[in-house]
Write a protein that holds these residues in place. Structure first.
Motif, PDB file in Angstrom:
ATOM      1  N   PRO A   1      -4.537  16.439   0.623  1.00  0.00           N
ATOM      2  CA  PRO A   1      -4.728  15.237   1.101  1.00  0.00           C
ATOM      3  C   PRO A   1      -6.013  14.558   0.720  1.00  0.00           C
ATOM      4  O   PRO A   1      -6.766  13.814   0.397  1.00  0.00           O
ATOM      5  CB  PRO A   1      -4.298  15.293   2.450  1.00  0.00           C
TER       6      PRO A   1
ATOM      7  N   SER B   1      -2.971   6.304  -5.689  1.00  0.00           N
ATOM      8  CA  SER B   1      -2.695   6.880  -4.694  1.00  0.00           C
ATOM      9  C   SER B   1      -1.259   7.449  -4.428  1.00  0.00           C
ATOM     10  O   SER B   1      -0.616   6.454  -4.431  1.00  0.00           O
ATOM     11  CB  SER B   1      -3.421   5.678  -3.316  1.00  0.00           C
ATOM     12  N   TYR B   2      -1.135   8.267  -3.317  1.00  0.00           N
ATOM     13  CA  TYR B   2       0.385   8.125  -3.145  1.00  0.00           C
ATOM     14  C   TYR B   2       0.846   7.236  -2.904  1.00  0.00           C
ATOM     15  O   TYR B   2       2.301   7.091  -3.850  1.00  0.00           O
ATOM     16  CB  TYR B   2       0.414   9.266  -2.598  1.00  0.00           C
ATOM     17  N   GLY B   3       0.884   5.928  -2.270  1.00  0.00           N
ATOM     18  CA  GLY B   3       1.599   4.743  -1.537  1.00  0.00           C
ATOM     19  C   GLY B   3       1.969   4.302  -3.103  1.00  0.00           C
ATOM     20  O   GLY B   3       2.687   3.175  -3.233  1.00  0.00           O
ATOM     21  N   LYS B   4       1.207   4.059  -3.776  1.00  0.00           N
ATOM     22  CA  LYS B   4       1.317   3.444  -5.096  1.00  0.00           C
ATOM     23  C   LYS B   4       1.915   4.145  -6.707  1.00  0.00           C
ATOM     24  O   LYS B   4       3.032   3.557  -6.728  1.00  0.00           O
ATOM     25  CB  LYS B   4       0.054   2.545  -5.881  1.00  0.00           C
TER      26      LYS B   4
ATOM     27  N   LEU C   1       0.153  14.062  -2.698  1.00  0.00           N
ATOM     28  CA  LEU C   1       0.710  15.063  -1.124  1.00  0.00           C
ATOM     29  C   LEU C   1       0.187  16.219  -0.920  1.00  0.00           C
ATOM     30  O   LEU C   1      -0.262  16.753  -0.051  1.00  0.00           O
ATOM     31  CB  LEU C   1       2.448  14.485  -1.817  1.00  0.00           C
TER      32      LEU C   1
ATOM     33  N   GLN D   1       0.866  -1.275   0.491  1.00  0.00           N
ATOM     34  CA  GLN D   1       0.354   0.411   0.171  1.00  0.00           C
ATOM     35  C   GLN D   1       1.271   1.248   0.568  1.00  0.00           C
ATOM     36  O   GLN D   1       0.443   2.221  -0.062  1.00  0.00           O
ATOM     37  CB  GLN D   1      -1.113   0.139   1.230  1.00  0.00           C
ATOM     38  N   GLY D   2       2.424   1.523   0.463  1.00  0.00           N
ATOM     39  CA  GLY D   2       2.633   2.379  -0.019  1.00  0.00           C
ATOM     40  C   GLY D   2       2.861   2.953   1.341  1.00  0.00           C
ATOM     41  O   GLY D   2       3.295   3.922   1.254  1.00  0.00           O
TER      42      GLY D   2
ATOM     43  N   GLU E   1       6.031   5.301   1.941  1.00  0.00           N
ATOM     44  CA  GLU E   1       6.504   6.169   1.363  1.00  0.00           C
ATOM     45  C   GLU E   1       6.311   7.653   2.422  1.00  0.00           C
ATOM     46  O   GLU E   1       6.554   8.082   2.053  1.00  0.00           O
ATOM     47  CB  GLU E   1       5.771   6.824   0.042  1.00  0.00           C
TER      48      GLU E   1
ATOM     49  N   PRO F   1      -6.651   8.496   3.436  1.00  0.00           N
ATOM     50  CA  PRO F   1      -7.899   7.135   3.489  1.00  0.00           C
ATOM     51  C   PRO F   1      -7.277   5.668   2.682  1.00  0.00           C
ATOM     52  O   PRO F   1      -6.880   5.431   1.436  1.00  0.00           O
ATOM     53  CB  PRO F   1      -8.982   7.738   3.342  1.00  0.00           C
TER      54      PRO F   1
ATOM     55  N   ILE G   1      -8.999   5.841  -4.926  1.00  0.00           N
ATOM     56  CA  ILE G   1      -9.075   5.097  -5.803  1.00  0.00           C
ATOM     57  C   ILE G   1      -7.489   4.395  -5.309  1.00  0.00           C
ATOM     58  O   ILE G   1      -6.526   5.417  -5.129  1.00  0.00           O
ATOM     59  CB  ILE G   1      -9.034   5.721  -7.728  1.00  0.00           C
ATOM     60  N   PRO G   2      -7.144   3.150  -5.738  1.00  0.00           N
ATOM     61  CA  PRO G   2      -6.274   2.496  -4.752  1.00  0.00           C
ATOM     62  C   PRO G   2      -4.624   3.002  -5.840  1.00  0.00           C
ATOM     63  O   PRO G   2      -3.819   3.358  -5.795  1.00  0.00           O
ATOM     64  CB  PRO G   2      -6.278   1.417  -4.741  1.00  0.00           C
TER      65      PRO G   2
ATOM     66  N   ALA H   1      -7.622  12.560  -2.158  1.00  0.00           N
ATOM     67  CA  ALA H   1      -8.164  10.975  -1.297  1.00  0.00           C
ATOM     68  C   ALA H   1      -8.767  10.689  -1.218  1.00  0.00           C
ATOM     69  O   ALA H   1      -9.807   9.566  -0.944  1.00  0.00           O
ATOM     70  CB  ALA H   1      -6.274  10.233  -0.485  1.00  0.00           C
TER      71      ALA H   1
ATOM     72  N   ALA I   1       4.412   6.774  -5.919  1.00  0.00           N
ATOM     73  CA  ALA I   1       5.550   6.723  -5.415  1.00  0.00           C
ATOM     74  C   ALA I   1       6.483   6.247  -6.042  1.00  0.00           C
ATOM     75  O   ALA I   1       7.561   6.459  -6.786  1.00  0.00           O
ATOM     76  CB  ALA I   1       5.770   7.805  -3.687  1.00  0.00           C
ATOM     77  N   PRO I   2       6.246   5.160  -5.365  1.00  0.00           N
ATOM     78  CA  PRO I   2       7.600   3.897  -5.914  1.00  0.00           C
ATOM     79  C   PRO I   2       7.087   4.066  -7.670  1.00  0.00           C
ATOM     80  O   PRO I   2       8.492   3.629  -8.550  1.00  0.00           O
ATOM     81  CB  PRO I   2       6.616   2.600  -4.949  1.00  0.00           C
TER      82      PRO I   2
ATOM     83  N   TRP J   1     -10.607   0.123   0.225  1.00  0.00           N
ATOM     84  CA  TRP J   1     -10.375  -0.119  -0.649  1.00  0.00           C
ATOM     85  C   TRP J   1      -9.919  -1.491   0.059  1.00  0.00           C
ATOM     86  O   TRP J   1     -10.462  -2.815  -0.426  1.00  0.00           O
ATOM     87  CB  TRP J   1      -9.632   0.361  -1.855  1.00  0.00           C
TER      88      TRP J   1
END
Lengths: 200, 478
Positions: free
Chosen positions: B43, B55-58, B40, A62-63, A66, A143, B51-52, B46, B60-61, A146
């Motif tokens: 916020p 998302s920043y977590g996806k 970022l 889920q990152g 980061e 959040p 949507i997954p 989000a 960024a990498p 999902w």
């Protein structure tokens, strides 16, 4: 310079790099063992449950890394301990059972090495994953809806439904991913003392 | 001078595939990067769009992966496929196999992209992809690397030495690093904290023993040819080469502050980063004089202009790394956006500009096309240079403020997030500018490949096409 000489230099210097870091590192941290707590008969660091180990992969995928680190620094030159991010600094032995072992790169959010101590209750963690602003209205943590699903509440009471008002009789239930992620977050605590890192 | 009838080298298809891939991944990555900075910065996005995959977590990498393995690595392999047979005078043989390897590289990037979007990153530093992607990278590398190493030539009596040395180092370091990282990180051989050390080592390999040496191959070959000046001292060059490949793999650990890495290794990281800074400075004293008094040429020749900025960024990146390694600075900047500033300097300013310069210099030689003298060239240069300056300086300042605030326990985390906002705004502006620059470059690139422009005489980098008659290189170090 001849090509053979060049080849030799390249191999020698890469060997030096490799042996110097990984081989020496292996002798230093690769052979660490957990400490057996004679009173509880548990190891320190504790072995995480299977669910928590799955959760570690969810955490990575889920990152969360980061924005969140997994390493508390000592008191000199950092405020990690005064921020309440942990009872002591993190040491190599703490990562013994982490698979994958991760450290993170950025602290847009807080360090989570001891989130299991700060937010021990699974419902609170679930709520945070569903909507961080339910706990802290200013939160900038995104959040992760999902990881949940809405389902019509069945005749039996769902134990793990989020304590939120239902919509069209539908409750919010965590998926397996959310459950494992929460188990992982709960497994993150270094409240045990180690010989190299006593708790003062 | 180029001949009127194009003679295609056997590797032209491979080079074109690698470069088309590179340009496309850069465009895609730049778009996604803007989206990730927006996430970022705002916020609430989000909440509006949960949507997954965005998302920043996806993102960024994903963007780091696309830039490192898609844009830069594919691009470097592409320009080297054009360059290497021409400096050695040994043409490639198996064009089809090389072409397939180039396609496999793109497939690997595509699979990596799909994996990160759907399953997420593995969380490992510089290895966000699965084993199957590693396998594809390996497969492609074995073919392309073998091809390139043939181009090193057996006897090194004639032709340039320094580019060959850097190429040799890179070609050995990449598979060695990837292989050990894969074995230790996913083969279950490294327990606990050793995995973290291995991630730092692999991260150093990718950057300082693979991409930096490849960029130096291009700088040491193209700058002397384009400026018509030889590199001053070969022995200093060799010394700096030895230092670069000996120290490059060590410096990742300088960025770990306390935590899981033993302290002697962190100190070793600091010392090697400082020493490497000296080696880079040595390379600077060799390369800077080539550009002295060449302002007019830099203005006229777009390739030289990008390479010059690339050279300055090389010096700046390693000076910056040495600065960050200083213990007092490190305490403030670990786990902050200073990391993104470093990435901008290294990946975008140094590798990216060297790559752009090399494409401008070499594509004409391979495809017998010229770059039209077009305002798009100017747009590419200025938008990307101004964009990168904005991004790097905003991230650096943001990181320092963030670090100071993190070290003050009275400042809550959500307040720190709000401190970062103005900086993220300028980062966003910079990223949009860079994207526009990249867009104009891509337009020009594809239009030239399709020969939509009337050709202007290309810059003559190579006197003849070596497919026809191999000849020793015209200039460079002997």
């Amino acid at each position: 310079m001849k090509s053979g000489q060049a080849l030799f230099i390249v191999f020698a210097s890469l060997l030096f790099t490799w042996a110097g870091q990984i081989a020496l590192g292996y002798f230093q941290v690769g052979r660490l063992e957990p400490i057996l707590n004679e009173e509880t008969n548990y190891t320190e660091p504790p072995v995480p449950s299977g669910l928590a180990q799955t959760g570690a992969r969810v955490f990575a995928s889920q990152g969360c890394l980061e924005c969140h680190s997994l390493s508390v620094r000592g008191p000199s030159g950092s405020a990690d301990l005064t921020r309440g991010w942990g009872p002591r600094r993190t040491v190599p032995r703490d990562y013994l059972f982490r698979e994958p072992a991760l450290i993170g790169s950025s602290r847009i959010g807080s360090d989570l090495s001891n989130i299991g101590l700060r937010i021990p209750d699974s419902k609170d963690l679930m709520l945070h994953l569903w909507n961080p602003r339910l706990r802290n209205s200013n939160s900038t943590c995104p959040p992760h809806p999902w990881l949940f699903e809405r389902k019509v509440a069945g005749p039996k009471i769902e134990n793990d439904a989020l304590p939120l008002p239902t919509k069209d009789w539908k409750q919010i239930l965590p998926k397996y991913q959310a459950k494992s992620l929460v188990a992982y977050l709960q497994s993150l605590h270094s409240d045990y003392a180690l010989p190299e890192a006593p708790i003062k | 001078m180029t001949t009127a009838i194009p003679t295609f080298s056997k590797a032209t298809a491979a080079a074109t595939i690698l470069l088309v891939g590179s340009v496309s991944w850069a465009l895609l990555g730049a778009g996604l990067q803007v989206l990730s900075t927006l996430q970022l910065l705002i916020p609430a996005l989000a909440y509006v769009l949960p949507i997954p995959w965005i998302s920043y977590g996806k993102l960024a990498p994903l963007t780091t992966f696309l830039f490192t393995y898609g844009w830069i690595t594919s691009g470097f392999l592409g320009v080297l496929t054009i360059l290497i047979p021409r400096i050695s005078g040994i043409p490639f043989r198996y064009g089809r196999i090389l072409g397939s390897a180039a396609i496999i590289w793109q497939v690997a990037v595509l699979v990596g992209l799909a994996e990160i979007l759907w399953n997420g990153s593995t969380g490992l530093i510089s290895m966000p992809f699965s084993r199957s992607v590693t396998a594809l990278f390996f497969l492609s590398f074995i073919v392309l690397g073998t091809g390139l190493s043939r181009g090193l030539g057996r006897s090194w009596k004639s032709g340039p030495l320094l580019p060959r040395l850097y190429l040799l180092g890179a070609l050995i370091a990449f598979p060695l690093g990837l292989g050990t990282a894969e074995l230790l990180l996913r083969g279950g051989l490294a327990p606990g904290a050793l995995q973290i050390m291995m991630q730092f080592v692999w991260n150093s390999f990718v950057h300082h023993l693979w991409l930096t040496p490849l960029a130096l191959v291009l700088l040491f070959q193209l700058l002397p040819v384009l400026t018509g000046r030889p590199v001053g001292s070969l022995s200093l060059g060799i010394l700096c080469w030895v230092a670069t490949i000996t120290l490059g793999g060590w410096i990742g650990n300088s960025l770990a502050s306390e935590g899981p890495v033993p302290s002697w290794l962190q100190s070793a990281g600091v010392v090697t980063t400082l020493l490497l800074g000296v080696a880079v400075w040595g390379n600077g004293t060799l390369l800077k004089p080539l550009l002295e008094g060449k302002w007019e040429e830099c203005r006229r020749q777009v390739a030289l202009r990008f390479l010059a900025v690339g050279l300055w960024s090389y010096l700046a990146s390693y000076a910056w790394l040495a600065f960050l390694a200083l213990p007092a600075v490190r305490q403030t900047t670990t786990f902050t956006m200073v990391g993104q500033a470093t990435q901008t300097l290294l990946l975008f300013s140094f590798y990216g500009n060297v790559l752009a310069g090399a494409v401008y210099a070499l594509l004409p030689a391979s495809r017998m096309i010229g770059w039209p003298s077009h305002p798009t060239l100017t747009i590419h240069f200025w938008f990307s240079t101004i964009g990168l300056t904005l991004i790097a300086s905003s991230y650096a300042l943001a990181g320092f403020f963030q670090g100071l605030a993190l070290n003050d326990p009275g400042v809550p985390m959500s307040t720190i997030s709000s401190y970062l906002r103005p900086f993220l705004c300028t980062v966003l502006v910079g990223q949009v500018l860079w994207w526009i620059g990249q867009l104009s470059f891509s337009t020009l690139f594809f239009a030239s490949l399709l020969k939509l422009f009337p050709s202007v005489a290309p810059v003559a980098i190579f006197p003849v096409d070596y497919d026809e008659q191999p000849q020793p290189v015209r200039q460079g170090q002997h």
